[in-house]
Design a protein around this motif. Sequence first.
Motif, PDB file in Angstrom:
ATOM      1  N   UNK A  10      35.023  34.888 -24.084  1.00 24.95           N
ATOM      2  CA  UNK A  10      35.611  33.766 -23.346  1.00 24.95           C
ATOM      3  C   UNK A  10      35.472  33.975 -21.838  1.00 24.95           C
ATOM      4  N   UNK A  11      35.767  35.201 -21.386  1.00 21.61           N
ATOM      5  CA  UNK A  11      35.657  35.482 -19.957  1.00 21.61           C
ATOM      6  C   UNK A  11      34.200  35.323 -19.498  1.00 21.61           C
ATOM      7  N   UNK A  12      33.286  35.855 -20.310  1.00 18.07           N
ATOM      8  CA  UNK A  12      31.861  35.729 -19.984  1.00 18.07           C
ATOM      9  C   UNK A  12      31.457  34.273 -19.857  1.00 18.07           C
ATOM     10  N   UNK A  13      31.892  33.454 -20.832  1.00 18.24           N
ATOM     11  CA  UNK A  13      31.551  32.027 -20.809  1.00 18.24           C
ATOM     12  C   UNK A  13      32.111  31.360 -19.557  1.00 18.24           C
ATOM     13  N   UNK A  14      33.349  31.726 -19.194  1.00 14.10           N
ATOM     14  CA  UNK A  14      33.976  31.104 -18.032  1.00 14.10           C
ATOM     15  C   UNK A  14      33.232  31.464 -16.752  1.00 14.10           C
ATOM     16  N   UNK A  15      32.901  32.741 -16.613  1.00 13.83           N
ATOM     17  CA  UNK A  15      32.231  33.202 -15.393  1.00 13.83           C
ATOM     18  C   UNK A  15      30.845  32.568 -15.280  1.00 13.83           C
ATOM     19  N   UNK A  16      30.111  32.562 -16.395  1.00 14.87           N
ATOM     20  CA  UNK A  16      28.722  32.109 -16.346  1.00 14.87           C
ATOM     21  C   UNK A  16      28.575  30.650 -16.753  1.00 14.87           C
ATOM     22  N   UNK A  17      29.673  29.892 -16.714  1.00 13.17           N
ATOM     23  CA  UNK A  17      29.665  28.520 -17.249  1.00 13.17           C
ATOM     24  C   UNK A  17      28.463  27.672 -16.820  1.00 13.17           C
ATOM     25  N   UNK A  18      28.127  27.595 -15.528  1.00 12.91           N
ATOM     26  CA  UNK A  18      27.026  26.706 -15.139  1.00 12.91           C
ATOM     27  C   UNK A  18      25.696  27.114 -15.764  1.00 12.91           C
ATOM     28  N   UNK A  19      25.563  28.394 -16.100  1.00 10.99           N
ATOM     29  CA  UNK A  19      24.283  28.863 -16.639  1.00 10.99           C
ATOM     30  C   UNK A  19      24.232  28.839 -18.160  1.00 10.99           C
ATOM     31  N   UNK A  20      25.385  29.073 -18.816  1.00 10.52           N
ATOM     32  CA  UNK A  20      25.331  29.120 -20.284  1.00 10.52           C
ATOM     33  C   UNK A  20      25.617  27.763 -20.929  1.00 10.52           C
ATOM     34  N   UNK A  21      26.260  26.844 -20.204  1.00  9.52           N
ATOM     35  CA  UNK A  21      26.547  25.542 -20.803  1.00  9.52           C
ATOM     36  C   UNK A  21      25.239  24.779 -20.971  1.00  9.52           C
ATOM     37  N   UNK A  22      24.982  24.249 -22.190  1.00  8.64           N
ATOM     38  CA  UNK A  22      23.697  23.576 -22.426  1.00  8.64           C
ATOM     39  C   UNK A  22      23.541  22.277 -21.639  1.00  8.64           C
ATOM     40  N   UNK A  23      24.662  21.621 -21.293  1.00  4.20           N
ATOM     41  CA  UNK A  23      24.565  20.354 -20.569  1.00  4.20           C
ATOM     42  C   UNK A  23      25.498  20.353 -19.370  1.00  4.20           C
ATOM     43  N   UNK A  50      28.703  19.192 -17.840  1.00  4.82           N
ATOM     44  CA  UNK A  50      29.909  18.758 -18.564  1.00  4.82           C
ATOM     45  C   UNK A  50      30.335  17.341 -18.216  1.00  4.82           C
ATOM     46  N   UNK A  51      29.901  16.813 -17.087  1.00  2.00           N
ATOM     47  CA  UNK A  51      30.350  15.490 -16.668  1.00  2.00           C
ATOM     48  C   UNK A  51      29.335  14.400 -16.997  1.00  2.00           C
ATOM     49  N   UNK A  92      28.362  20.996 -30.895  1.00  2.00           N
ATOM     50  CA  UNK A  92      29.703  20.606 -31.343  1.00  2.00           C
ATOM     51  C   UNK A  92      29.948  19.111 -31.158  1.00  2.00           C
ATOM     52  N   UNK A  93      28.889  18.344 -30.983  1.00  2.00           N
ATOM     53  CA  UNK A  93      29.029  16.897 -30.872  1.00  2.00           C
ATOM     54  C   UNK A  93      29.309  16.414 -29.456  1.00  2.00           C
ATOM     55  N   UNK A  94      29.550  15.111 -29.338  1.00  3.98           N
ATOM     56  CA  UNK A  94      29.833  14.516 -28.026  1.00  3.98           C
ATOM     57  C   UNK A  94      31.110  13.675 -28.120  1.00  3.98           C
ATOM     58  N   UNK A  95      31.661  13.312 -26.950  1.00  7.96           N
ATOM     59  CA  UNK A  95      32.895  12.528 -26.922  1.00  7.96           C
ATOM     60  C   UNK A  95      32.625  11.036 -26.785  1.00  7.96           C
ATOM     61  N   UNK A  96      33.646  10.271 -26.406  1.00 11.51           N
ATOM     62  CA  UNK A  96      33.540   8.808 -26.435  1.00 11.51           C
ATOM     63  C   UNK A  96      32.609   8.245 -25.373  1.00 11.51           C
ATOM     64  N   UNK A  97      32.203   9.076 -24.387  1.00 13.51           N
ATOM     65  CA  UNK A  97      31.217   8.586 -23.426  1.00 13.51           C
ATOM     66  C   UNK A  97      29.947   9.440 -23.471  1.00 13.51           C
ATOM     67  N   UNK A  98      29.810  10.192 -24.565  1.00 12.57           N
ATOM     68  CA  UNK A  98      28.582  10.943 -24.773  1.00 12.57           C
ATOM     69  C   UNK A  98      28.463  12.243 -23.999  1.00 12.57           C
ATOM     70  N   UNK A  99      29.627  12.812 -23.559  1.00 13.11           N
ATOM     71  CA  UNK A  99      29.565  14.106 -22.887  1.00 13.11           C
ATOM     72  C   UNK A  99      29.564  15.211 -23.943  1.00 13.11           C
ATOM     73  N   UNK A 100      28.854  16.307 -23.649  1.00 15.93           N
ATOM     74  CA  UNK A 100      28.690  17.395 -24.607  1.00 15.93           C
ATOM     75  C   UNK A 100      29.986  18.202 -24.729  1.00 15.93           C
ATOM     76  N   UNK A 101      30.536  18.281 -25.951  1.00 11.19           N
ATOM     77  CA  UNK A 101      31.820  18.964 -26.173  1.00 11.19           C
ATOM     78  C   UNK A 101      31.731  20.452 -25.823  1.00 11.19           C
ATOM     79  N   UNK A 102      30.677  21.100 -26.325  1.00 10.43           N
ATOM     80  CA  UNK A 102      30.564  22.544 -26.091  1.00 10.43           C
ATOM     81  C   UNK A 102      30.508  22.853 -24.592  1.00 10.43           C
ATOM     82  N   UNK A 120      36.882  19.428 -16.506  1.00  8.85           N
ATOM     83  CA  UNK A 120      37.440  19.375 -17.856  1.00  8.85           C
ATOM     84  C   UNK A 120      38.411  20.531 -18.137  1.00  8.85           C
ATOM     85  N   UNK A 121      39.500  20.250 -18.839  1.00  7.45           N
ATOM     86  CA  UNK A 121      40.378  21.318 -19.332  1.00  7.45           C
ATOM     87  C   UNK A 121      40.570  21.109 -20.825  1.00  7.45           C
TER      88      UNK A 121
END
Lengths: 304, 304
Positions: free
Chosen positions: B47-60, B62-63, B86-96, B254-255
């Motif tokens: 979780x910490x790794x994902x948070x620190x490296x979020x811009x690089x590990x997130x596939x899309x 977030x906004x 993990x799918x998308x939300x009501x405006x097509x943003x990537x959940x993961x 996002x939170x």
Amino acid sequence: MTAVLVRRIIRLLVVVAGVSLVTFSILQVSGDPVALMMPEAPESDRVVLRERMGFNDPLLVQFGRFLGDSVRGEFGQSFYHRVPALDLVLERMPTTLLLTVLAMGLAVAISLPVGIVSAIRRNSALDQAATVGVFLGQSMPVFWTGIMLMLLFAVQWRLLPVSGWESWAAVILPALTLGTFSTPLLLRIVRSSMLDVINLDYVRTARAKGLSEWLVICRHALRNAALPLVTVAGLQFGLLLGGAVITETVFAVPGVGRLIVDAIRQLDFPVVQAAVFFLAMIVVTANFLVDMLYIVLNPQIRIR
Amino acid sequence: MAIRTLPTADGVDLAAGRGRGAERSRAWRKLTRNPLALLGGVILAVVIGAAVAAPWVAPHDPAKQTLIRRFTPPVWAAGGHASHLLGTDQVGRDILSRMIHGARISLIVGVLAVVVSVIVGVSLGLLSGFRGGRVDVVIMTIVDITLSFPQLLLALAFVAALGPSLVTIIVVLGLTGWERYARVVRAEVLALREKDFVEAARAMGVSATRVLFRHLLPNTFSSIIVLSTLQVAQAILQEAALSFLGVGSGRAYPTWGQMIALGRDFVSVAWWLPTFPGLAILLTVLAINLVGDRLRDALDPRTT
């Protein structure tokens, strides 16, 4: 004992004044309350209202007035509903109380037997399952638990209504949600207070006398474990009320929690203040009663 | 443990240091030998790794909204798309991607709120225990008053009144959660104050401040570490609850709580919307609780 009683009552009064001060400051930190009350009015009208409502008096005078009003239940008119704020709170209170009592009943019904058996049969399969359950339960956000239950029972299996409070069927999911929130806490307390007494001499003596296990547990162990149990349960009451606020929001239950959340969205601070003060008073009363019970039940304090 | 109470001030420093070192390595061994704590540590590292490296590990991004792909289910469900695990939300943003970015807010708020609590609680606890008398009475009354409010309710009211923002949430959660540190530190200082090594240090003419920071404070470290680890988990849950109730850190980032709140509205059409962010909270909080609980077992000599 009278001295202890007097001290406790003085402390109670000081705490009530403190609670009042904290509640008072909610409106103070929000900036300009008059602007919230009449957002479209010209500045000249606001000046008049500010003067009339006493917002120009020194803070101490304002607080003195608030303290006097709050203990009499006067929190002013709701900015939004235009009725006395406390009336709104009192109107919603039975709903919240019913939800809390049901949840607490569920939590006691599960955690008392499971906690006792867990403590007696330490490291048994049941004890380990209970420990896992406690860990999971304490790590789940209560609103998420509610939505997951909703997903299963209302959306997937269509057994219960999604939200509302009109029928007994609608009451089940909110009560279950708040119950799962409070069970782990209570279970932990039951287990640890039982563990504390179960190996003490008098319990061993009772066993040695040849009393049945059942009698030993109920008459000797449980009775002595009850004191810390009641104390901690009383202290957890505030947590339960916090959980109720969230649960009511998830299931659109028309209780005090929902009222507060709505009032916060509408920046309706008299209602927020009335509700926060009222719920805090419930916690204060609960803690005071637990204190009194403790004095009555604990011979060490009684003698002093 | 007896080695800590050697009567000379020099010997004390040395012995206390050595005692703590040995204790620490023993605690470390106990911690790493436990598979559950290890599992918690691994989850937490991810979780910490994902948070620190979020811009690089997130596939899309977030906004980024892709309306044509809105309500895409997770990849394994019918209609799933390989680019949205993990799918998308009501405006097509990537959940993961939103979850990975959401980890940042949760961890930042969780850790910083606890830092605020520790600073306030430990200072007041030290002062209360060390000075005693009137200072103690005043501080403990403030603790009583704070304990009278359901914590979530108080945080909700003040965050709303001050205007929701990341800093407000951190400060308010920090200032509503310090009383446990104050009570624990006060109790430990009261117990330690009468110990021989403190008396010896005083007799040698060591100043009060030095006694406080050099001899008393270090001895409360293990309790503080255990308490604060467990409180990070609580703070994460509370931040999620505030976000869920609509007084989060704003819509800009996002939170997890805010994602679940949105998911609640679409619970009957898209089960994945509230489910995955909730699982993220559950796993993170569970991991911290597992580590914290073992830490308590490892550091607290009473439970060994």
